[in-house]
Design an enzyme around this catalytic site. Structure first.
Site, PDB file in Angstrom:
ATOM      1  N   TYR A 130     -37.091  -2.727  -5.946  1.00 33.67           N
ATOM      2  CA  TYR A 130     -36.896  -4.174  -5.719  1.00 33.67           C
ATOM      3  C   TYR A 130     -35.580  -4.634  -6.337  1.00 33.67           C
ATOM      4  CZ  TYR A 130     -37.616  -9.160  -6.847  1.00 33.67           C
ATOM      5  OH  TYR A 130     -37.463 -10.522  -7.024  1.00 33.67           O
ATOM      6  N   MET A 131     -35.317  -4.223  -7.574  1.00 33.74           N
ATOM      7  CA  MET A 131     -34.090  -4.646  -8.254  1.00 33.74           C
ATOM      8  C   MET A 131     -32.853  -4.060  -7.554  1.00 33.74           C
ATOM      9  SD  MET A 131     -34.927  -6.784 -10.510  1.00 33.74           S
ATOM     10  CE  MET A 131     -33.429  -6.980 -11.479  1.00 33.74           C
TER      11      MET A 131
END
Ligand SMILES: NC(=O)c1ccc[n+]([C@@H]2O[C@H](COP(=O)([O-])OP(=O)(O)OC[C@H]3O[C@@H](n4cnc5c(N)ncnc54)[C@H](OP(=O)(O)O)[C@@H]3O)[C@@H](O)[C@H]2O)c1
Length: 217
Positions: A130-131
């Site tokens: 996600y990051m």
């Protein structure tokens, strides 16, 4: 008066922004993916637009965005699988940027993530992805020809907003209510002088408009 197209309008940040924009006499097109969300978006003052970011083509998105002067991207897969995160937060953002350019939209505001999110904690593979995807989304937008603003809020809460924040080019990590994120997005939309900036955002002591107006040019 701004004419704003929101991707992810039925989300917790998106819906708060629809209401604020409409209450402040802006025009809002609220893109959402489930038919049952349409009535509540109309109730908040938005014009619903039923489209899924994973299924829509750049052309269909551009057609839907035509006439808007600003796009706000606040969609996200909400920590679902790597594949969905890639499709929504990653490819969905890229398609939206391409569509905004094709539609002649001027400004593009992205709700991104604070780089320190997860630091010091055990990070799952999904969160790490996600990051990574959020970061690549920032890069994609920042390299476009659009007049962009990337907003990086800290950890989002459902607390009632205070109307006061800490906003800056580089600040310490912290929480921020979704109410105050929406209020900050409204302030950015209403301040066209904020251009090509990455703004970090947490709770704080400065009234939102003042905090946004004092982000260095
Ligand atoms: N959670 C945090 O602490 C945090 C911190 C910093 C930044 N952020 C980012 O802030 C943004 C907004 O957060 P939030 O709390 O408002 O999230 P949210 O409530 O989960 O809203 C995200 C919206 O994206 C929509 N969406 C998902 N897949 C879609 C698709 N295929 N097509 C169209 N729309 C789709 C969702 O639709 P449905 O309503 O149909 O599910 C939802 O309405 C997210 O991008 C998130 O990554 C989160």
């Amino acid at each position: 008066m701004a004419n704003v197209f929101i991707v992810g309008a039925a989300g917790k940040v998106g819906s708060r922004l629809v209401k604020r924009l409409s209450d402040n006499d802006h025009q809002v097109t609220a893109m959402h993916r489930k038919p049952e969300q349409s009535d509540s978006l109309t109730g908040l003052g938005g014009k619903p637009c039923l489209l899924s970011i994973t299924d829509a083509s750049v052309d269909s998105l551009a057609t839907a965005m035509k006439g808007a002067d600003t796009v706000v991207f606040s969609a996200g897969a909400g920590g679902a699988s790597v594949e969905l995160t890639n499709a929504v937060d990653g490819e969905g953002l890229e398609k939206s940027v391409d569509a905004a350019q094709a539609a002649g939209v001027k400004r593009f505001i992205l709700v991104s993530a604070f780089p320190d999110a997860g630091r010091g904690k055990h990070i799952s593979e999904t969160f790490e992805n996600y990051m990574r995807v959020k970061r690549l989304a920032d890069v994609y937008l920042a390299q476009s020809k659009l007049d962009w603003v990337i907003l990086r809020p800290g950890t989002l809460t459902l607390e009632e907003g205070t109307g006061k924040v800490n906003a800056g080019l580089a600040i310490k990590y912290g929480d921020i209510s979704r109410d105050d994120v929406a209020e900050t997005l409204l302030a950015i939309i209403e301040n066209e002088g904020i251009s090509r900036k990455i703004i970090e955002l947490t709770e704080g002591e400065t009234p939102v408009r003042e905090a946004i107006a004092s982000v260095p040019a």
